[in-house]
Design an enzyme around this catalytic site. Sequence first.
Site: not given
Length: 244
Positions: A132, A238-240
């Site tokens: 990510n 979350e992907c970041g």
Amino acid sequence: MSQLDLNALNELPKVDRVLALAETNAQLETLTAEERVAWALENLPGEYVLSSSFGIQAAVSLHLVNQIRPDIPVILTDTGYLFPEAYQFIDELTDKLKLNLKVYRAGESPAWQEARYGKLWEQGVEGIEKYNEINKVEPMNRALKELNAQTWFAGLRREQSGSRAHLPVLAIQRGVFKVLPIIDWDNRTVYQYLQKHGLKYHPLWDQGYLSVGDTHTTRKWEPGMAEEETRFFGLKRECGLHEG
């Protein structure tokens, strides 16, 4: 609500920034999504950008913000691993809504990354976080910098996951104002907006996907699963991009 000083707020510790924005957020909670966008454009500094993953309900925030601020840069961080239907959906919405699409990618191609690091998404939480960082976080940071962004709109909703359940309408992230106009919308409100404006869900919605990311870290929903469990093998939501 008075105009806010981004530089002054950025000098404060994170807790103090939250407190400094508390009164403004209390007032923003009483506004409609459209009113929140209009308020931000009037009271927060430009340049303005909108980010989108072009996910299941992406058409809502893309349409809503673009109607009020035509030609706003729309940032997509493309990993190169999206579903074919996702790329088709991006093309369709870009054409239909006349989006000013700005695509950002990692410096290394997907094939080069696999040669260097292997399949990072199969290497546990640390591997996913590195993946990510390379494919989502760094390209987004570069986008915000190159587009001189000071106010960033995004389409997150509290109902989507536990990690988003307490997010405010207005915050500061990555040194810029972040505005979440539809943060308090539920699935019914999303559906009604799509119907009202002749917009569609992502094409994979009809195949049983509640949330869509990369092909290798997205699962169809199954009975008993929370929406957030359909991403990243349930290890994280979350992907970041929306953390930190």
